[in-house]
Design a protein around this motif. Structure first.
Motif, mmCIF file in Angstrom:
data_model
loop_
_atom_site.group_PDB
_atom_site.id
_atom_site.type_symbol
_atom_site.label_atom_id
_atom_site.label_comp_id
_atom_site.label_asym_id
_atom_site.label_seq_id
_atom_site.Cartn_x
_atom_site.Cartn_y
_atom_site.Cartn_z
ATOM 1 N N UNK A 192 -7.271 -0.449 1.435
ATOM 2 C CA UNK A 192 -7.928 0.038 0.230
ATOM 3 C C UNK A 192 -9.323 -0.566 0.142
ATOM 4 N N UNK A 193 -10.274 0.204 -0.400
ATOM 5 C CA UNK A 193 -11.632 -0.334 -0.562
ATOM 6 C C UNK A 193 -11.687 -1.370 -1.669
ATOM 7 N N UNK A 194 -12.805 -2.098 -1.718
ATOM 8 C CA UNK A 194 -12.938 -3.181 -2.690
ATOM 9 C C UNK A 194 -13.253 -2.698 -4.104
ATOM 10 N N UNK A 195 -13.451 -1.414 -4.285
ATOM 11 C CA UNK A 195 -13.766 -0.896 -5.624
ATOM 12 C C UNK A 195 -12.625 -0.101 -6.233
ATOM 13 N N UNK A 196 -11.421 -0.234 -5.677
ATOM 14 C CA UNK A 196 -10.271 0.515 -6.186
ATOM 15 C C UNK A 196 -9.072 -0.405 -6.357
ATOM 16 N N UNK A 197 -9.142 -1.315 -7.319
ATOM 17 C CA UNK A 197 -7.991 -2.227 -7.501
ATOM 18 C C UNK A 197 -6.761 -1.533 -8.053
ATOM 19 N N UNK A 198 -6.939 -0.416 -8.796
ATOM 20 C CA UNK A 198 -5.783 0.259 -9.369
ATOM 21 C C UNK A 198 -4.861 0.807 -8.302
ATOM 22 N N UNK A 199 -5.424 1.489 -7.330
ATOM 23 C CA UNK A 199 -4.588 2.022 -6.252
ATOM 24 C C UNK A 199 -3.947 0.908 -5.449
ATOM 25 N N UNK A 200 -4.666 -0.177 -5.289
ATOM 26 C CA UNK A 200 -4.094 -1.300 -4.534
ATOM 27 C C UNK A 200 -2.914 -1.909 -5.267
ATOM 28 N N UNK A 201 -3.037 -2.140 -6.567
ATOM 29 C CA UNK A 201 -1.916 -2.716 -7.320
ATOM 30 C C UNK A 201 -0.712 -1.796 -7.286
ATOM 31 N N UNK A 202 -0.963 -0.489 -7.393
ATOM 32 C CA UNK A 202 0.146 0.457 -7.344
ATOM 33 C C UNK A 202 0.860 0.376 -6.004
ATOM 34 N N UNK A 203 0.109 0.373 -4.930
ATOM 35 C CA UNK A 203 0.715 0.305 -3.599
ATOM 36 C C UNK A 203 1.400 -1.034 -3.369
ATOM 37 N N UNK A 204 0.800 -2.120 -3.853
ATOM 38 C CA UNK A 204 1.374 -3.452 -3.622
ATOM 39 C C UNK A 204 2.735 -3.566 -4.299
ATOM 40 N N UNK A 205 2.802 -3.196 -5.578
ATOM 41 C CA UNK A 205 4.088 -3.312 -6.275
ATOM 42 C C UNK A 205 5.056 -2.234 -5.829
ATOM 43 N N UNK A 206 4.543 -1.101 -5.336
ATOM 44 C CA UNK A 206 5.438 -0.118 -4.758
ATOM 45 C C UNK A 206 6.143 -0.656 -3.534
ATOM 46 N N UNK A 207 5.412 -1.433 -2.712
ATOM 47 C CA UNK A 207 6.038 -2.052 -1.543
ATOM 48 C C UNK A 207 7.087 -3.081 -1.962
ATOM 49 N N UNK A 208 6.772 -3.886 -2.977
ATOM 50 C CA UNK A 208 7.745 -4.877 -3.425
ATOM 51 C C UNK A 208 9.012 -4.197 -3.937
ATOM 52 N N UNK A 209 8.860 -3.088 -4.686
ATOM 53 C CA UNK A 209 10.035 -2.379 -5.202
ATOM 54 C C UNK A 209 10.802 -1.695 -4.081
ATOM 55 N N UNK A 210 10.121 -1.286 -3.021
ATOM 56 C CA UNK A 210 10.810 -0.632 -1.900
ATOM 57 C C UNK A 210 11.367 -1.635 -0.902
ATOM 58 N N UNK A 211 11.207 -2.929 -1.207
ATOM 59 C CA UNK A 211 11.713 -3.992 -0.340
ATOM 60 C C UNK A 211 11.064 -3.954 1.045
ATOM 61 N N UNK A 212 9.782 -3.583 1.098
ATOM 62 C CA UNK A 212 9.002 -3.684 2.327
ATOM 63 C C UNK A 212 7.889 -4.706 2.097
#
Length: 1561
Positions: free
Chosen positions: A396-416
């Motif tokens: 993710x680029x440095x100007x899009x923290x929203x998409x990054x947070x979504x993907x990060x917690x999506x990975x945690x919820x998917x157990x990856x």
């Protein structure tokens, strides 16, 4: 800006441009004059018109206001007033010395290209993300500049010379680069035409006394007279328009000590020598002690060095960690259900406007959607692409923290396991390959990214994303909702509790450029968030402003993880907005009434620059200003300046909280906000010199060389910290000692992914006490931070382990070196923040390298002076020398993702020679202090104690001999070659002796015995008729390689004359090559010249007359039209010892030496070669040699007549147009024996490397070749012969067939591989032992091993002994010595202009000092050794192999050891692919290396450090001068040998037209 003129409103876009303009001014990216000009252009239309009368009155307040603004907005980042004062004092101290630093010479074309303007990157001013890449110090005011410039001005000796002395013209660069093949060889031979009396004295003075075997310069008397005549002729004919040869020795002058030098180049060398005579710092206690094995001793500690004297420290305990809390997924689910509309994230765009507002309800729903698609929509149900525990990349680029947070917690919820990495913008991003290696090692196959980022990735013409170098094959998944499948209502992710499973992997860039993945477990992630919450006292619904990178380090820990645990509202400021509006983060703090702000000292500095344009700033809401790089000591001034300026804006004194952390240990320490703000935080002022020894000293003898450090708070809650020594054993430090901080807590990384060995060394450290007892049973984790824990419990950090450079037993921090370089005034020559400092390992120690981007408008002289001041400042402050200082063009250094210099990539480019500098200054003489101890020669041992029978010092005497010539049977015993030819003309008149081939391989001409005899008779008749020559007169033969040369040679023998073969002048370069021809004719005392009609006209042409007056030639006879009548009577010598012919050759040292060959020696030589090679009339031999001197003349003209075999003659010059001519002729004529030179072998190898299949298809077959002998007067070129054999192996050439021959001036053929006998052998010797004249055999591939190939089998009738060149005593087999030879075909002496009154020479009549003192030997002037092998010769005896190492006259005595130029040149050529050729020589005890650049001039300066490093590493020598020149500058003679001494003369006379000349200090 608007506040300055309230009457005229200024638009917002103009204000933004003005803010950016002021930022460039503060960063030093623009000058004051340029700033004023651009500012007037921007606001000129908005300012009211001022009358002319009031213009002066208006200008003064404006200037005063500008000075106040500059003084109030000084660059405080990484700045210390005390340190700046120390730098100025150090420079003033150095200024008192009279330094004479020679400025490098650069070709004008290179200067013009480097000075071409490159638009500077506006982001170049300290945009680095990492603290070690982010530096800046504001320039002093104008008054300070003037004072410092006056006090620190360089002395006259160090000031740069005029333009002519710093650059050289490029008028002949194209001509020199085009010299190849025969033209280059001809020029190499013709360089010695003007050997004057100065040259003679030069060789006499610089000839080493232990080298008495060098042949005398036989041209002294003639050249003195010729020089005087030439001077008179030049005065008459206007010598000013006379073209001189490329490397002529005119323009020479004498220095005070009588040594002739050039007025320009050697003056700089003398300047460098004077500089190196300055007293240097005492060398380290490291030296090589053995006689020939140079072993590095362990360094002995200096008792005067600072030592730690305090008591042993105890681990520091942090406060107890609070109660447990929910895991992050559960906390997110809770906030989404309790307060779904609570703001979670607000991200702003580059214009400062919010473009993404994420609530906790949206974050939860989107994360669940990402988790569902990861688990169920990739792959199939039977084989899902992503399973639990797999790794997934987050791009993710440095100007899009929203998409990054979504993907990060999506990975945690998917157990990856998420692996956040940077966006690869191009296929060649700096560090991108290492990122790809990390993803590949982690087994990543899926990459999550945003829609906008996915569209911006580079794609192929088909629309597919390009495969990035080093990256695994990835499936790209876009995380926006419109690209994902809808989540079923009944599907909920499984929320796991804290455990040892990996939660995420954070990448870390190492010092060597490698990228490691630090695994963080779920328990560590949760404990870390709890510790941050407790240390920062986070409460629910607080607002935090984040300027940091949210994908790693402090930005990830606070803005992504801890914020969700505490339901914080994060306001994310992108880096692009900070470049346009440096006050953006302060404005957002005021707008959102933020309680906490996470920034870097960089952001605090930018706010200082632009704060005066804002009036409505109120920072009273802030309770904590977290400084992410507060552990860097150079951030202290930024924190203090920010507090002083913004105290009036509501900023509280105790809220600035520096913190320390690392990817391995996460957060290490945080300063808690102070409740009582009356007392300032404690500071430590430490001695830099003591810190370099790992000792803490608050006071120092030098009060200015200090480092101010601030505390980073206390240990994190629930953690234990200690400082351990940086040695192999993690022992606790003392209270006044600096060490690596280690922590024991759950909240750390657990491992380096896939690297168990490095994991154990970092994450499983067990500290011990001085007594060896274990401090704690639980392991600690290394933080990578260098610091100490004070008695008060406060943690202080002095630097990073990765930033340390261990030089000479001391540790220096790269940040400290950068700060010192930035403190050197003025700073208008380089960009601030674009300086990289790193170390490279050279000669068992690290060396400091400084790289900076140079401004396009800076001159060569200014840049060089700034570089000199930087060297002086670093030496004065840190007491360490800089090994190399490099300036590059703007925007050429590789950048990190956030704009800073990518240090590892910069270092890699430097080591690979791909940095392309515009200026280089190297100081190996001052930095390298651990050179081997100079060899002290031991007194000689008397002969009685070392000589016993055939043993010398316990070793067999190195002597050998060929088969006995007297016992060999021969078909005829003629003493004279003329009689042999007459006998063959009668006995076998139709037998073909010679066949000459043209460039197409066809027979150009052939001659039988009878034809050769008749033509020779006609030549003898012409000599008797036209020239009226007497018996014994010398006749010069000036012919191209062909039949005319052979016919004229025997015609001279028939007429009783002495032939002298001379290479004709090159028709395309008459001016350069003709003087050498004239010199040989004069020195040989030739009374007549025989040549062809074409060459005769050439000698009388106008072009030739410009070089040599045609009236000075002896009678010139062309042999194209020979008389029809025969000679009345053929001459028969009365004595076999009379002179048969003269052999003239120019040695590699530039000496013209002519030797006398008698009739007896000539016949004996032909007989030895015939017996060795089994040459009979039925044989056919292919010869591709120059027929003018040495063994080439013998094989071309003499051997066929004596032995009767057929010689197929191939002129080497024909290979320029047809490289396959020689090999095709060998195959076509089914030749079994062939002779060639190294030049022919090199031409065939280079020209036919890609044509072996074509040759095979044409029927070229080399399987019949029995012997392929390479004729040379040098060390066998093992690598070239191996390449040749390997290349043509497919054509049937056997490697055992390729061998070498050895001959010299005193004996044309000492060794020659015959048809029978053992195969040539190759041994590997220790190169270090050879420097001490010792021979030590080692295994192949051993360090410092040197392959040496046998120089052929000793000829019949030849005896060899190895003698000491100084004492003339015999030597054993284990020693290197001079090769002495005894043979019936030795030359009888040198041809000199003194005639029979020539000075006696012991070259041909030397005797041993002990042992066999009665025998006479001839000294070859070559060093070598004998080795008795296990092979047997034809007589059944063990074979004695001779190995030639090098010419004694060319060997260089440096540091008491003997070096051979070819060894150093081989090391240099291997350093870079752009080096085509290299030659080294010495001058004034300095080693000079000349390299030919086979690339663009842009790569010239890349070679300077590489050449210096290679010679230091492999030979323990410092190169004093590095000359980068065009291809063809190194002169090479007809035998393919380098003319090093003549190259030296051309360099000193400033006639090389070099691309760049570097004078190493």
């Amino acid at each position: 800006m608007a506040g300055r003129d309230p009457l005229v409103p200024i638009p917002v876009e103009i204000r933004a441009k003005l803010a950016e303009l002021e930022l460039e001014l503060s960063e030093g990216d623009i000058t004051q004059k340029g700033y004023e000009k651009k500012r007037c252009q921007l606001i000129g239309a908005f300012l009211p018109q001022i009358p002319a009368a009031d213009a002066a009155q208006e200008r003064r307040p404006s200037l005063a206001l500008r000075r106040r603004r500059l003084s109030g907005s000084r660059d405080e980042r990484y700045r210390s007033d005390v340190h700046s004062e120390a730098v100025q004092a150090a420079l003033a101290k150095h200024g008192q010395r009279k330094m004479a630093v020679p400025m490098p010479s650069k070709r004008r074309s290179l200067v013009a290209r480097n000075s071409a303007y490159t638009p500077p990157d506006t982001s170049s001013g300290s945009e680095g993300e990492d603290s070690e890449e982010d530096h800046g110090v504001q320039e002093e005011d104008e008054g300070g500049h003037a004072a410092v410039a006056g006090a620190l001005s360089l002395r006259p000796g160090s000031s740069a010379p005029d333009a002519d002395s710093s650059t050289t013209t490029s008028s002949s660069s194209s001509a020199s680069s085009g010299v190849t093949g025969r033209g280059r060889q001809a020029k190499g031979l013709a360089q010695h035409v003007r050997v004057s009396a100065h040259r003679l004295r030069l060789h006499q003075q610089h000839r080493k006394p232990e080298m008495p075997s060098a042949p005398p310069d036989v041209t002294s008397s003639t050249n003195n007279a010729a020089t005087a005549d030439e001077i008179q002729e030049e005065k008459k004919s206007g010598g000013g328009h006379r073209q001189t040869c490329k490397y002529g020795n005119a323009e020479l002058m004498e220095t005070g000590d009588g040594v002739p030098v050039s007025s320009r180049v050697s003056a700089k060398i003398q300047q460098l020598v004077n500089t190196l005579k300055r007293p240097k710092r005492p060398p380290l206690r490291e030296f090589f002690v053995d006689d020939f094995e140079e072993l590095l001793e362990a360094q002995q500690p200096d008792p005067d060095l600072p030592k730690a004297e305090g008591a042993q420290t105890e681990p520091a305990q942090g406060e107890e960690l609070g109660a447990e809390s929910l895991c992050l997924e559960a906390a997110l689910q809770r906030w989404a259900s309790v307060s779904p509309k609570a703001p979670c994230l607000t991200s702003v765009d580059a214009n400062g406007k919010p473009f993404c507002q994420l609530t906790y309800g949206k974050l939860w729903s989107r994360s669940v959607k990402v988790a569902y698609n990861l688990s169920h929509k990739l792959g199939t149900k039977q084989e899902p692409l992503v399973r639990a525990g797999d790794r997934v990349a987050l791009v993710f680029p440095n100007n899009d923290p929203g998409s990054f947070m979504t993907a990060f917690y999506g990975c945690l919820l998917a157990d990856v396991v998420p692996v956040p990495v940077e966006v690869p913008l191009t296929r060649k991003d700096a560090g991108g390959q290492q990122i790809g290696f990390l993803l590949g090692s982690c087994g990543v196959s899926v990459a999550l990214t945003s829609d906008l980022c996915h569209k911006g990735l580079p794609k192929s013409p088909t629309g597919d994303i390009l495969h990035f170098k080093g990256w695994p094959k990835l499936l790209w998944m876009v995380t926006e909702s419109n690209h994902l499948s809808k989540t079923p209502r009944d599907w909920l992710p499984r929320i796991r509790g804290p455990g040892a499973d990996t939660a995420y992997i954070e990448y870390k860039t190492c010092k060597d450029g490698g990228v490691l993945g630090v695994t963080v477990s779920r328990a560590a992630m949760l404990t870390h968030c709890r510790a941050l919450t407790q240390a920062c006292t986070y409460t629910e619904a607080e607002t935090i402003v984040n300027v940091l990178d949210f994908k790693k380090d402090v930005g990830l820990w606070h803005a992504v993880l801890t914020s969700v645990m505490n339901m914080l509202h994060v306001v994310s400021i992108p880096y692009a907005l900070m470049k346009v509006n440096p006050l953006a983060w302060i404005q957002k703090v005021c707008q959102f009434k933020a309680k906490v702000a996470c920034v870097k000292s960089r952001d605090m500095h930018w706010a200082l620059v632009a704060h005066r344009d804002q009036r409505d700033i109120n920072l009273a809401s802030l309770r904590m200003l977290l400084v992410a790089d507060g552990a860097n000591p150079w951030s202290v001034s930024s924190c203090d300046a920010f507090l002083n300026v913004f105290r009036t804006k509501g900023l509280k004194s105790g809220i600035i909280c520096p913190c320390a952390g690392s990817p391995e240990a996460l957060s290490v320490a945080i300063r808690r906000p102070a409740k009582d703000t009356s007392e300032p935080p404690p500071r430590g002022v430490l001695s830099m010199y003591s810190l370099s020894h790992g000792v803490i000293r608050l006071d120092s003898d030098d009060k200015l060389a200090v480092l101010a450090v601030q505390d980073v708070g206390r240990v994190m809650p629930g953690a234990v910290m200690c400082a351990v020594k940086m040695d192999a054993v993690p022992q606790l430090c003392k209270s006044d000692e600096v060490g690596e901080l280690c922590v024991r807590t759950v909240a750390t990384g657990s491992s380096y992914y896939g690297l168990s060995g490095r994991t154990k060394n970092t994450f499983e450290v067990v500290p011990v006490t001085s007594a060896g007892t274990v401090v704690d049973d639980s392991p600690f984790t290394r933080t990578g931070l260098l610091g100490f824990v004070a008695a008060s419990g406060l943690v202080y950090v002095a630097g990073k382990i990765d930033g340390l450079m261990a030089v000479g037993g001391r540790h220096h921090n790269a940040d400290d070196i950068v700060a010192t370089a930035l403190a050197v005034e003025p700073m208008k020559f380089v960009y601030r923040g674009r300086i990289a400092v790193f170390s490279i390992e050279v000669l068992h120690d690290e060396r400091i390298v400084v790289v900076a981007e140079q401004r396009p408008d800076s001159t060569e002289e200014d840049s060089f002076q700034w570089m000199s001041r930087v060297l002086q400042a670093i030496d004065g402050i840190h007491r360490v020398g800089v090994y190399c200082l490099v300036l590059v063009s703007p925007n050429t250094l590789p950048k990190s993702p956030l704009g800073g210099i990518h240090l590892c990539e910069t270092k890699q480019l430097f080591l690979e020679g791909a940095l392309h500098p515009s200026n280089v200054l190297m100081c190996p003489h001052t930095c390298v202090t651990n050179l081997p101890k100079p060899r002290q020669k031991q007194p000689e041992i008397g002969p009685a104690s070392v000589m016993l029978g055939n043993l010398v010092s316990g070793k067999r005497i190195a002597q050998a001999s060929g088969r006995d010539l007297t016992q060999a049977e021969d078909s005829h015993q003629f003493l004279f070659l003329s009689e042999v030819l007459q006998w063959r003309a009668q006995s076998t008149p139709e037998h073909v002796l010679y066949t000459l081939l043209n460039s197409r391989g066809a027979t150009a001409s052939s001659v039988t015995c009878s034809q050769l005899h008749k033509k020779a008779e006609k030549v003898a008749a012409m000599l008797a008729e036209r020239s009226h020559l007497r018996d014994g007169d010398h006749v010069a033969l000036l012919y191209p390689p062909g039949m005319e040369l052979i016919v004229s040679f025997y015609g001279c023998l028939y007429a009783g004359c002495v032939p002298v073969t001379v290479r004709p002048p090159h028709p395309r370069d008459v001016t350069t090559t003709l003087p050498t021809v004239k010199m040989i004719v004069e020195v040989s005392c030739s009374v007549c010249v025989l040549t062809t009609q074409v060459i005769s006209k050439l000698l009388r042409s106008k072009e030739a007359s410009a070089a040599v007056d045609s009236r000075t030639w002896p009678p010139i006879l062309d042999t194209d039209d020979l008389p029809k009548k025969k000679a009345p009577l053929l001459y028969k010598p009365s004595n076999p010892d009379t002179l048969a012919y003269l052999d003239f050759s120019v040695s590699t040292t530039g000496m013209l030496a002519g030797v006398k060959m008698s009739h007896a020696a000539t016949s004996a030589l032909c007989r030895s070669i015939k017996l060795q090679c089994e040459l009979y009339p039925s044989r056919e031999v292919a010869i591709c040699l120059d027929p003018y001197c040495g063994l080439g003349l013998v094989l071309w003209c003499l051997c066929s007549v004596y032995s009767g075999h057929r010689s197929i003659l191939i002129p080497p010059c024909e290979l320029e147009s047809n490289a396959s001519l020689w090999l095709w002729a060998v195959s076509q004529h089914k030749v079994r024996d062939t002779f060639c030179s190294y030049g022919v072998v090199d031409t065939s190898t280079r020209g036919l490397a890609m044509q072996t299949d074509a040759l095979k298809s044409r029927g070229v077959d080399l399987s019949r070749v029995r012997t392929c002998v390479v004729v040379a007067e040098e060390r066998p070129r093992t690598s070239l012969t191996r390449s040749f054999s390997k290349l043509f192996k497919d054509l049937g050439l056997q490697s055992r067939a390729v061998s070498t021959a050895f001959g010299c001036r005193v004996n044309m053929a000492v060794c020659l591989q015959g048809t029978s006998g053992p195969d040539p052998t190759t041994v590997f010797v220790d190169m270090r032992a050879l420097r001490h004249d010792r021979v030590r055999l080692v295994e192949k591939g051993s360090p410092h091993s040197l392959p040496l190939m046998e120089s052929g089998k000793i000829l019949p009738g030849v005896r060899i002994i190895i003698a000491n060149p100084e004492t003339k005593g015999p030597m054993g087999e284990s020693h290197l010595g001079e090769i002495w030879v005894q043979s019936s075909h030795n030359a009888s002496g040198y041809m000199s202009v003194y005639g029979d009154e020539a000075p006696p020479s012991d070259h041909f009549a030397s005797r041993l000092s002990f042992g066999d003192t009665h025998s006479q030997w001839s000294r070859t002037g070559y060093l070598g050794f004998l080795r008795r092998t296990q092979l047997t010769d034809a007589n059944g005896e063990r074979h004695d192999a001779l190995y030639v190492v090098g010419a004694l006259e060319e060997a260089m005595e440096l540091r008491g050891m003997r070096y051979h130029p070819v060894d150093i040149e081989t090391s240099v050529v291997r350093t870079h692919k752009s080096i085509a050729q290299c030659a080294v020589f010495t001058w004034s005890n300095l080693l000079v290396a000349v390299v030919e650049l086979a690339a663009s001039e842009q790569e010239a300066l890349d070679l300077v450090p590489l050449v210096t490093n290679a010679v230091l590493e492999e030979h323990y020598l410092i190169v004093g001068v590095v000359v980068v020149a065009d291809v063809g500058v190194v002169p090479i003679n007809s035998r393919g040998e380098k003319q090093r001494m003549h190259l030296r003369d051309g360099f000193l006379a400033d006639q090389l037209d070099p691309v760049y000349v570097a004078y190493n200090m």
